[in-house]
Design a protein around this motif. Structure first.
Motif, mmCIF file in Angstrom:
data_model
loop_
_atom_site.group_PDB
_atom_site.id
_atom_site.type_symbol
_atom_site.label_atom_id
_atom_site.label_comp_id
_atom_site.label_asym_id
_atom_site.label_seq_id
_atom_site.Cartn_x
_atom_site.Cartn_y
_atom_site.Cartn_z
ATOM 1 N N TRP A 205 18.747 45.356 146.282
ATOM 2 C CA TRP A 205 18.776 46.079 147.543
ATOM 3 C C TRP A 205 20.180 46.564 147.884
ATOM 4 C CZ3 TRP A 205 14.419 47.321 150.192
ATOM 5 C CH2 TRP A 205 13.252 46.661 149.812
ATOM 6 N N VAL A 206 20.222 47.641 148.638
ATOM 7 C CA VAL A 206 21.466 48.140 149.213
ATOM 8 C C VAL A 206 21.292 48.155 150.728
ATOM 9 C CG1 VAL A 206 23.071 50.074 149.410
ATOM 10 C CG2 VAL A 206 21.986 49.587 147.208
ATOM 11 N N HIS A 207 22.150 47.430 151.422
ATOM 12 C CA HIS A 207 22.134 47.421 152.874
ATOM 13 C C HIS A 207 23.213 48.381 153.384
ATOM 14 C CE1 HIS A 207 19.562 43.957 152.505
ATOM 15 N NE2 HIS A 207 20.523 43.244 151.939
ATOM 16 N N CYS A 208 22.959 48.983 154.528
ATOM 17 C CA CYS A 208 23.919 49.925 155.100
ATOM 18 C C CYS A 208 24.045 49.684 156.599
ATOM 19 C CB CYS A 208 23.491 51.363 154.829
ATOM 20 S SG CYS A 208 24.620 52.609 155.510
ATOM 21 N N LEU A 209 25.277 49.617 157.075
ATOM 22 C CA LEU A 209 25.546 49.565 158.507
ATOM 23 C C LEU A 209 26.267 50.848 158.874
ATOM 24 C CD1 LEU A 209 25.539 47.940 161.175
ATOM 25 C CD2 LEU A 209 27.803 47.087 160.530
ATOM 26 N N ALA A 210 25.731 51.567 159.851
ATOM 27 C CA ALA A 210 26.317 52.832 160.294
ATOM 28 C C ALA A 210 26.777 52.700 161.741
ATOM 29 C CB ALA A 210 25.298 53.963 160.169
ATOM 30 N N GLU A 211 27.991 53.163 161.998
ATOM 31 C CA GLU A 211 28.521 53.224 163.359
ATOM 32 C C GLU A 211 28.734 54.693 163.706
ATOM 33 O OE1 GLU A 211 32.524 51.983 165.914
ATOM 34 O OE2 GLU A 211 32.146 51.105 163.938
ATOM 35 N N VAL A 212 28.142 55.133 164.807
ATOM 36 C CA VAL A 212 28.257 56.525 165.241
ATOM 37 C C VAL A 212 29.021 56.541 166.557
ATOM 38 C CG1 VAL A 212 27.039 58.645 165.818
ATOM 39 C CG2 VAL A 212 26.046 57.054 164.147
ATOM 40 N N ASP A 213 30.106 57.301 166.581
ATOM 41 C CA ASP A 213 30.973 57.374 167.757
ATOM 42 C C ASP A 213 30.964 58.805 168.287
ATOM 43 O OD1 ASP A 213 32.922 57.087 169.704
ATOM 44 O OD2 ASP A 213 34.581 57.226 168.284
ATOM 45 N N ARG A 214 30.507 58.975 169.508
ATOM 46 C CA ARG A 214 30.541 60.280 170.175
ATOM 47 C C ARG A 214 31.794 60.344 171.039
ATOM 48 N NH1 ARG A 214 25.893 63.326 170.573
ATOM 49 N NH2 ARG A 214 24.007 62.424 169.698
#
Length: 247
Positions: A205-214
């Motif tokens: 598996w590949v896990h991904c954490l995404a942070e989006v900054d407006r």
């Protein structure tokens, strides 16, 4: 007697040179190579050949930023032995990459992600001969597809670095003590956003954490996490990328 003294003082010491089978390797694969040892002017006791897989991580405090070497994995290649005068030895080795080894082959405007293999001869009473070989760590195809999907959504990769700490996603967490952030920005005037991606391998598996900054608006940073198989389809990858882009 003089020969023993030379050996203990590190004069005419043995030399080490590590040759990798390939300088480029995918995330999660195994490094293979040979440690070449050239004996010096006298016989010398080699207590160990130590191999360390390293990266450089950023350490932030309240009022400062520093950078430290971080060991991702290590291997002692041989038991103690004596290398004779002018003798040559070749020691083959294999070292699996830590699943959280950062990707270094990235098209970032500022790429601060580096990985290297450090080889040290442990010689009593002498300065340890060392050899450092940088390694190109390639993204797995599924990771490369995710990066491409974000870029196709109008974002440019501006920075990549390695930071001290741990990641915690919805159903996963990192374990090594450092993590990579790959930062993207768009060029929009009104809907200006930054996206930071971190990937964690875990078996198949590949896990991904995404942070989006407006930068405009009161929503603040938004976090999303998801997982997909190493053989995930293009549609699965694009569905995950769409979730990030739509925030």
């Amino acid at each position: 007697m003089f020969g023993k003294l030379k050996a203990s003082l590190g004069i005419g010491a043995a030399k080490v040179d590590t040759v990798l089978s390939s300088m480029a390797i995918y995330q999660g694969d195994t490094l293979q190579g040979t440690v070449n040892i050239q004996g010096g002017d006298v016989d010398q006791q080699i207590d160990a050949i130590n191999l360390k897989l390293c990266t450089e991580m950023k350490v932030e405090s309240e009022d400062s930023v520093s950078y430290q070497d971080f060991t991702l994995g290590s291997l002692q290649a041989v038991q103690p032995f004596v290398i004779g005068k002018n003798e040559q030895k070749q020691i083959p080795f294999q070292l699996k990459l830590n699943d959280e080894t950062p990707i270094t082959v990235l098209n970032a405007a500022k790429n601060q992600s580096h990985v290297w293999l450090e080889t040290t001869l442990d010689i009593e009473f002498a300065l340890d001969p060392k050899d450092r070989d940088y390694v190109d760590v390639l993204p797995l195809p599924v990771v490369a597809k995710m990066i491409a999907a974000i870029e196709q959504g109008g974002f440019s990769m501006v920075k990549a670095d390695v930071e001290k700490g741990f990641l915690n996603g919805h159903n996963f967490s990192s374990k090594s003590g450092c993590y990579q952030e790959i930062e993207f920005r768009n060029n929009a005037f009104i809907n200006k956003k930054e996206i930071e991606l971190s990937f964690v391998l875990d078996g198949a598996w590949v896990h991904c954490l995404a942070e989006v900054d407006r930068s405009i608006g009161m929503r603040g940073d938004q976090y999303l996490s998801f997982s997909f198989g190493k053989n995930a389809s293009d549609s699965e990858v694009h569905a995950a990328a769409s979730r990030i882009l739509s925030v």
